[in-house]
Enzyme design. Structure first.
Site, PDB file in Angstrom:
ATOM      1  N   SER A  64       9.248   0.142  -1.920  1.00 29.29           N
ATOM      2  CA  SER A  64       9.408   1.303  -1.697  1.00 29.29           C
ATOM      3  C   SER A  64      10.314   2.008  -0.888  1.00 29.29           C
ATOM      4  O   SER A  64      10.324   3.089  -0.534  1.00 29.29           O
ATOM      5  CB  SER A  64       7.773   1.832  -1.146  1.00 29.29           C
ATOM      6  OG  SER A  64       7.078   1.638  -2.360  1.00 29.29           O
ATOM      7  N   LYS A  67      12.601   4.383  -2.040  1.00 29.35           N
ATOM      8  CA  LYS A  67      12.394   5.907  -2.387  1.00 29.35           C
ATOM      9  C   LYS A  67      13.224   6.802  -1.456  1.00 29.35           C
ATOM     10  O   LYS A  67      13.628   7.792  -1.645  1.00 29.35           O
ATOM     11  CB  LYS A  67      11.042   6.048  -2.118  1.00 29.35           C
ATOM     12  CG  LYS A  67      10.047   5.140  -3.036  1.00 29.35           C
ATOM     13  CD  LYS A  67       8.488   5.195  -2.549  1.00 29.35           C
ATOM     14  CE  LYS A  67       7.579   4.544  -3.863  1.00 29.35           C
ATOM     15  NZ  LYS A  67       6.377   4.255  -3.458  1.00 29.35           N
ATOM     16  N   TYR A 189      12.280   3.536 -12.371  1.00 31.73           N
ATOM     17  CA  TYR A 189      11.646   3.433 -11.103  1.00 31.73           C
ATOM     18  C   TYR A 189      11.532   2.104 -10.889  1.00 31.73           C
ATOM     19  O   TYR A 189      11.750   1.405  -9.557  1.00 31.73           O
ATOM     20  CB  TYR A 189      10.150   4.277 -11.200  1.00 31.73           C
ATOM     21  CG  TYR A 189       9.322   3.739 -10.127  1.00 31.73           C
ATOM     22  CD1 TYR A 189       9.435   4.759  -9.148  1.00 31.73           C
ATOM     23  CD2 TYR A 189       8.448   3.071 -10.095  1.00 31.73           C
ATOM     24  CE1 TYR A 189       8.621   4.333  -7.724  1.00 31.73           C
ATOM     25  CE2 TYR A 189       7.168   2.856  -9.074  1.00 31.73           C
ATOM     26  CZ  TYR A 189       7.466   3.543  -8.160  1.00 31.73           C
ATOM     27  OH  TYR A 189       6.676   3.052  -6.962  1.00 31.73           O
ATOM     28  N   TYR A 241       2.560   5.779   3.857  1.00 34.25           N
ATOM     29  CA  TYR A 241       1.518   6.058   3.211  1.00 34.25           C
ATOM     30  C   TYR A 241       0.360   6.826   3.968  1.00 34.25           C
ATOM     31  O   TYR A 241       0.659   7.739   4.982  1.00 34.25           O
ATOM     32  CB  TYR A 241       0.921   5.000   2.509  1.00 34.25           C
ATOM     33  CG  TYR A 241       2.044   4.155   1.745  1.00 34.25           C
ATOM     34  CD1 TYR A 241       3.023   4.786   0.825  1.00 34.25           C
ATOM     35  CD2 TYR A 241       2.440   2.712   2.033  1.00 34.25           C
ATOM     36  CE1 TYR A 241       4.068   3.962   0.209  1.00 34.25           C
ATOM     37  CE2 TYR A 241       3.433   2.398   1.506  1.00 34.25           C
ATOM     38  CZ  TYR A 241       4.294   2.870   0.609  1.00 34.25           C
ATOM     39  OH  TYR A 241       5.299   2.215  -0.071  1.00 34.25           O
ATOM     40  N   VAL A 259       6.405  -2.767   0.108  1.00 39.62           N
ATOM     41  CA  VAL A 259       5.219  -3.968   0.105  1.00 39.62           C
ATOM     42  C   VAL A 259       5.862  -5.171   0.045  1.00 39.62           C
ATOM     43  O   VAL A 259       5.235  -6.398  -0.029  1.00 39.62           O
ATOM     44  CB  VAL A 259       4.238  -3.763  -1.321  1.00 39.62           C
ATOM     45  CG1 VAL A 259       3.467  -2.281  -0.939  1.00 39.62           C
ATOM     46  CG2 VAL A 259       4.959  -3.483  -2.452  1.00 39.62           C
TER      47      VAL A 259
END
Length: 305
Positions: A64, A67, A189, A241, A259
């Site tokens: 992530s 992103k 993605y 998050y 992760v």
């Protein structure tokens, strides 16, 4: 003058002397194979000084953290129109939650949760002629080399188990906030998440956010300073998050986790830092990585607060 080599070595010794609770990300089978006791850190200053410790040159899946890069590319493509498709608020929910999407009619809370990143990938799919090649070229341009590649095994592993992301993409599509075929968006993605980088390479790439939009290798301006300000603000409030407040409280830097066990963070105008330790806490963030960065900013008193 701080002795950063000694500071990083002391942090390495401290975090490795404790058997930190947590586990590797087992829901992506390929990530479950990673040695949970790896730890690396790379610190890079705007003047080019670099300090490393541990497994800093071993590549890992950035997941992530990607992103932040896809958001940067989307802003390059369409500027502030990005914010018509994704919001800028902390979610307060897990990164793969579907709950808020129904209440907010398919507009993800921010671009750093899975739903938001999927919408960003949809934007890139519409705007770029060759999204996968262009994404990889963006990473190469940040590095000044073509050594960064994606991990086929991780990509295949993640794609085979991405059921919740499939549900999410189709759900957003029902609100007309996905414009391309959901399967094509998800393929891209998963691709963006499967890039492998070392702590050195990741810290180097994050100089983009430490140097107000400039690319570290040659000083090329990738984004305007006001655009980088927005991205850094989102990293501070949404980069971890539903543990973003905890990271801001303990570490005090804008950053982004993945992760795969990586965390990258910046002090704008000063430095970028990347850590890697695969054991994740219950929120999906690297347990040792958060501890290491807390030790670093506490000792050096270098944070935004």
């Amino acid at each position: 003058m701080e002795d950063y080599n000694r500071i990083l070595d002391d942090i390495l010794h401290t975090v490795n002397s404790v058997d930190t609770p947590g586990k590797v990300a087992t829901y992506i089978p390929e990530l479950a194979k990673i040695d949970p006791y790896k730890f690396g850190v790379s610190l890079q200053f705007a003047n080019g000084e670099t300090y490393n410790a541990g497994d800093y040159d071993e590549r890992f899946s950035i997941q992530s953290i990607s992103k932040v890069f896809t958001l940067s590319m989307a802003i390059q493509c369409i500027g502030d129109k990005v914010w018509d498709r994704v919001d800028v608020e902390p979610s307060g929910d897990p990164f793969n939650s579907l709950v808020q999407l129904e209440h907010e009619e398919g507009i993800p809370r921010n671009p750093f949760i899975n739903s938001g990143a999927i919408v960003i990938c949809d934007i890139l799919l519409s705007e770029l002629e060759n999204p996968k090649d262009d994404y990889l070229q963006f990473m190469h341009d940040l590095q000044g080399t073509d050594k960064i590649q994606y991990n086929e095994e991780v990509f295949t592993s993640e794609k085979s188990m991405g059921y919740r992301n499939v549900a999410m993409a189709n759900f957003i599509k029902s609100f007309k906030n996905i414009h391309n075929k959901p399967e094509d968006v998800l393929d891209f993605y998963f691709y963006t998440c499967s890039i492998d980088m070392s702590c050195v390479e990741l810290a180097w790439s994050f100089q983009l956010f430490a140097q107000h939009g400039k690319c570290a290798p040659d000083g090329t301006l990738f984004l305007e300073p006001n655009q980088i300000k927005r991205i850094n603000a989102l990293m501070l409030t949404c980069g971890f998050y539903d543990e973003s407040g905890e990271f801001a409280f303990r570490v005090g830097l804008p950053g982004k986790s993945g992760v795969g066990g990586g965390i990258a963070a910046v002090l704008p105008g000063e430095f970028s830092i990347a850590v890697w330790s695969p054991k994740l806490n219950e929120k999906g963030n690297s347990a040792k990585g958060m501890h290491a960065l807390e030790l670093f900013t506490t000792h050096t008193e270098m944070s935004i607060f």
